[in-house]
Design a protein around this motif. Structure first.
Motif, mmCIF file in Angstrom:
data_model
loop_
_atom_site.group_PDB
_atom_site.id
_atom_site.type_symbol
_atom_site.label_atom_id
_atom_site.label_comp_id
_atom_site.label_asym_id
_atom_site.label_seq_id
_atom_site.Cartn_x
_atom_site.Cartn_y
_atom_site.Cartn_z
ATOM 1 N N PHE A 112 0.815 -1.216 0.000
ATOM 2 C CA PHE A 112 0.000 0.000 0.000
ATOM 3 C C PHE A 112 0.850 1.267 0.000
ATOM 4 C CE2 PHE A 112 -2.276 3.311 2.519
ATOM 5 C CZ PHE A 112 -3.241 3.621 1.575
ATOM 6 N N VAL A 113 1.723 1.415 0.977
ATOM 7 C CA VAL A 113 2.482 2.656 1.106
ATOM 8 C C VAL A 113 3.490 2.815 -0.029
ATOM 9 C CG1 VAL A 113 3.949 4.043 2.615
ATOM 10 C CG2 VAL A 113 2.165 2.609 3.608
ATOM 11 N N VAL A 114 4.224 1.747 -0.358
ATOM 12 C CA VAL A 114 5.224 1.843 -1.439
ATOM 13 C C VAL A 114 4.571 2.160 -2.780
ATOM 14 C CG1 VAL A 114 6.943 0.563 -2.761
ATOM 15 C CG2 VAL A 114 6.939 0.412 -0.272
ATOM 16 N N PRO A 115 3.588 1.385 -3.249
ATOM 17 C CA PRO A 115 2.985 1.726 -4.546
ATOM 18 C C PRO A 115 2.250 3.061 -4.524
ATOM 19 C CG PRO A 115 1.754 -0.042 -3.488
ATOM 20 C CD PRO A 115 3.012 0.136 -2.706
ATOM 21 N N LEU A 116 1.647 3.422 -3.375
ATOM 22 C CA LEU A 116 0.990 4.721 -3.292
ATOM 23 C C LEU A 116 2.001 5.850 -3.449
ATOM 24 C CD1 LEU A 116 -1.658 6.262 -2.809
ATOM 25 C CD2 LEU A 116 -1.133 6.217 -0.358
ATOM 26 N N SER A 117 3.193 5.657 -2.894
ATOM 27 C CA SER A 117 4.245 6.670 -3.049
ATOM 28 C C SER A 117 4.641 6.826 -4.509
ATOM 29 C CB SER A 117 5.470 6.283 -2.205
ATOM 30 O OG SER A 117 5.153 6.216 -0.827
ATOM 31 N N VAL A 118 4.705 5.711 -5.227
ATOM 32 C CA VAL A 118 5.042 5.774 -6.656
ATOM 33 C C VAL A 118 3.960 6.516 -7.432
ATOM 34 C CG1 VAL A 118 5.430 4.391 -8.740
ATOM 35 C CG2 VAL A 118 6.415 3.665 -6.557
ATOM 36 N N VAL A 119 2.690 6.229 -7.111
ATOM 37 C CA VAL A 119 1.582 6.883 -7.813
ATOM 38 C C VAL A 119 1.537 8.374 -7.471
ATOM 39 C CG1 VAL A 119 -0.927 6.973 -8.025
ATOM 40 C CG2 VAL A 119 0.241 4.756 -7.976
ATOM 41 N N VAL A 120 1.735 8.714 -6.191
ATOM 42 C CA VAL A 120 1.744 10.124 -5.794
ATOM 43 C C VAL A 120 2.894 10.859 -6.475
ATOM 44 C CG1 VAL A 120 2.066 11.701 -3.859
ATOM 45 C CG2 VAL A 120 0.562 9.732 -3.606
ATOM 46 N N ALA A 121 4.062 10.230 -6.516
ATOM 47 C CA ALA A 121 5.200 10.844 -7.219
ATOM 48 C C ALA A 121 4.883 11.040 -8.692
ATOM 49 C CB ALA A 121 6.448 9.962 -7.050
ATOM 50 N N TRP A 122 4.174 10.112 -9.272
ATOM 51 C CA TRP A 122 3.756 10.214 -10.669
ATOM 52 C C TRP A 122 2.895 11.450 -10.881
ATOM 53 C CZ3 TRP A 122 0.455 5.793 -13.321
ATOM 54 C CH2 TRP A 122 0.353 6.074 -14.686
ATOM 55 N N THR A 123 1.936 11.675 -9.986
ATOM 56 C CA THR A 123 1.067 12.851 -10.102
ATOM 57 C C THR A 123 1.832 14.155 -9.857
ATOM 58 O OG1 THR A 123 0.424 12.723 -7.764
ATOM 59 C CG2 THR A 123 -0.924 11.510 -9.364
ATOM 60 N N MET A 124 2.925 14.076 -9.096
ATOM 61 C CA MET A 124 3.734 15.262 -8.805
ATOM 62 C C MET A 124 4.792 15.520 -9.868
ATOM 63 S SD MET A 124 4.265 14.565 -4.705
ATOM 64 C CE MET A 124 5.373 15.958 -4.486
ATOM 65 N N GLY A 125 4.868 14.632 -10.872
ATOM 66 C CA GLY A 125 5.874 14.787 -11.915
ATOM 67 C C GLY A 125 7.250 14.345 -11.494
ATOM 68 N N ILE A 126 7.331 13.496 -10.467
ATOM 69 C CA ILE A 126 8.612 12.996 -9.959
ATOM 70 C C ILE A 126 8.783 11.556 -10.421
ATOM 71 C CG2 ILE A 126 9.958 12.465 -7.878
ATOM 72 C CD1 ILE A 126 8.445 14.682 -6.460
#
Length: 451
Positions: A363-377
């Motif tokens: 949950f936390v690891v993939p969510l971090s990847v998705v959030v970074a994706w939305t932030m352009g990171i």
């Protein structure tokens, strides 16, 4: 029949006592889960203490009396309330520009009681929302500290801190928490055969293996593709697709636990009187928002001063993130797991360690990847060879340890020593964050830096 002279009678007595204790463990755990609580909540609750209502009962004004009662429950209702002064000290240290290592240390200490209090407040809200919503809330907020630290690290573009801290949480739960729980439980119950329900352990092991596959594929793809310029782009795309798959798997697990196979957790009832909420819904919600804001402030301090603490103490950022952050951040939950192991209630201890590790991984690891994706990171699931190798061996060793449904202190010793060896590895791993390296002949930055 004289049990002191009849060996078979003694064995039967031990087996009966073991069944009773395992039944109590399942009953306590099922009682909690039927209200939407997770094993993490049950574990943290052992560090709570009841407040004395006489202290505030003499206050004349009703609103003030209610506020003081809530304050007493929230602030003084934990045995680690002694760490709360670290919170204002950390804020003062930042305001008066004290040494940044001091800010880091005080913030880290202040996060320990806050993490336990978030668990308490989500549990209070669950009394009013029902078991399903409460379970979803606990499943989301169970590792709120790690998630908030990861989000602030992403905002500051410190992807290496995100990966190190989340990896450290998984390793800490599977090796340190589970290892010390099995060790202490085995020593305290050395004449008893400790047993636990394998059903939840098997499901969590499957989730961890799926998460490991999603971490291995980007790493293997990078090395298999050579030095092509498009490798980083494809690795990033693969990581984002894998993250979506991991989130789907985690949602399916929550649905499995709270809906379709809920009878596995609710099969037994407890005759004890049900616990009641000690704080109203809106009071608990307000305190939860306030605690989350304070966690966010301290998390920003931790992320912003971690390099300064590393330079001042002569300890690598990887060691601080992988070893120190998870130990301090989840101290209350970890202590509760060990205490339940002492009481021969391994189902709760395993639920804490495996449940938290699965939540971080899926949950936390993939969510971090998705959030970074939305932030352009550009954050991917490539944790580099050393980190992914440690994760792989940790999951494999844990799966072998839990395969037979029984436990003894030797299993705890092996897991604990695995954690010591990994900790020593990252203690000597002092490669500067800004330094690029060449991995296995691949002319690019290390996996952590390429994220």
């Amino acid at each position: 029949m004289d049990l002191h002279h009849d060996t078979m009678g003694m064995d039967s007595h031990h087996e009966a006592m073991n069944d009773v204790e395992n039944g109590d463990s399942k009953s306590l755990m099922n009682k909690g889960l039927s209200k939407g609580r997770t094993q993490q909540n049950v574990s943290s609750s052992i560090l709570r203490k009841k407040s004395d209502p006489v202290l505030v009962s003499r206050v004349r004004f009703k609103m003030l009396r209610q506020f003081l009662a809530n304050l007493q429950e929230v602030i003084l209702g934990t045995k680690i309330a002694v760490l709360f002064p670290a919170i204002p000290l950390a804020i003062a240290a930042d305001f008066y520009n004290f040494g940044r290592p001091w800010i880091f240390a005080l913030s880290l200490l202040g996060l320990a009681p806050l993490a336990e209090r978030v668990s308490f407040l989500t549990e209070q809200i669950a009394y009013f929302t029902g078991p399903t919503v409460g379970g979803l809330l606990n499943a989301t907020c169970g590792n709120a500290t790690e998630l908030i630290i990861a989000l602030f690290a992403l905002r500051q573009n410190k992807i290496h801190v995100v990966k190190y801290s989340l990896l450290g949480s998984i390793l800490s739960n599977l090796l340190l928490v589970l290892g010390t729980s099995l060790l202490c439980g085995g020593l305290a119950n050395i004449k008893k055969e400790q047993r636990y329900d394998r059903k939840q352990a098997d499901v969590n092991s499957l989730l961890l293996l799926l998460g490991l596959l999603c971490h291995l594929l980007p790493l293997m793809f990078r090395y298999a593709s050579g030095i092509e310029t498009s490798t980083a782009v494809y690795t990033l795309q693969l990581s984002r697709a894998s993250s979506i798959v991991m989130l789907i798997a985690y949602v399916a697990y929550i649905f499995f636990q709270l809906k379709t196979h809920r009878e596995l957790f609710d099969s037994q009832e407890d005759d004890e009187e049900d616990e009641k909420a000690v704080i109203g819904f809106w009071g608990a919600f307000t305190w939860l928002v306030g605690m989350t804001i304070i966690i966010a402030v301290l998390s920003e301090y931790v992320v912003g001063t971690i390099e300064a603490a590393s330079d001042s103490w002569g300890i690598s950022v990887s060691f601080i993130s992988i070893i120190l952050l998870p130990i301090v951040g989840n101290a209350a939950e970890h202590a509760g797991s060990i205490i339940f192991a002492f009481k021969n209630k391994l189902d709760i201890s395993l639920g804490v360690a495996l449940g938290s590790a699965s939540q971080i991984s899926m949950f936390v690891v993939p969510l971090s990847v998705v959030v970074a994706w939305t932030m352009g990171i550009d954050m991917d699931l490539d944790f580099s060879l050393l980190e992914t190798g440690c994760l792989a061996f940790t999951i494999i060793v844990t799966a072998f340890t839990l395969q037979d449904g029984t436990s003894h202190y030797m299993k705890g010793i092996v897991l604990f020593l695995c954690y010591i060896v990994i900790g020593a590895c990252f203690f000597v791993h002092k490669i500067p964050v800004s330094e690029t390296t060449v991995n296995l002949g691949v002319g690019q930055s290390s996996g952590v830096l390429n994220a």
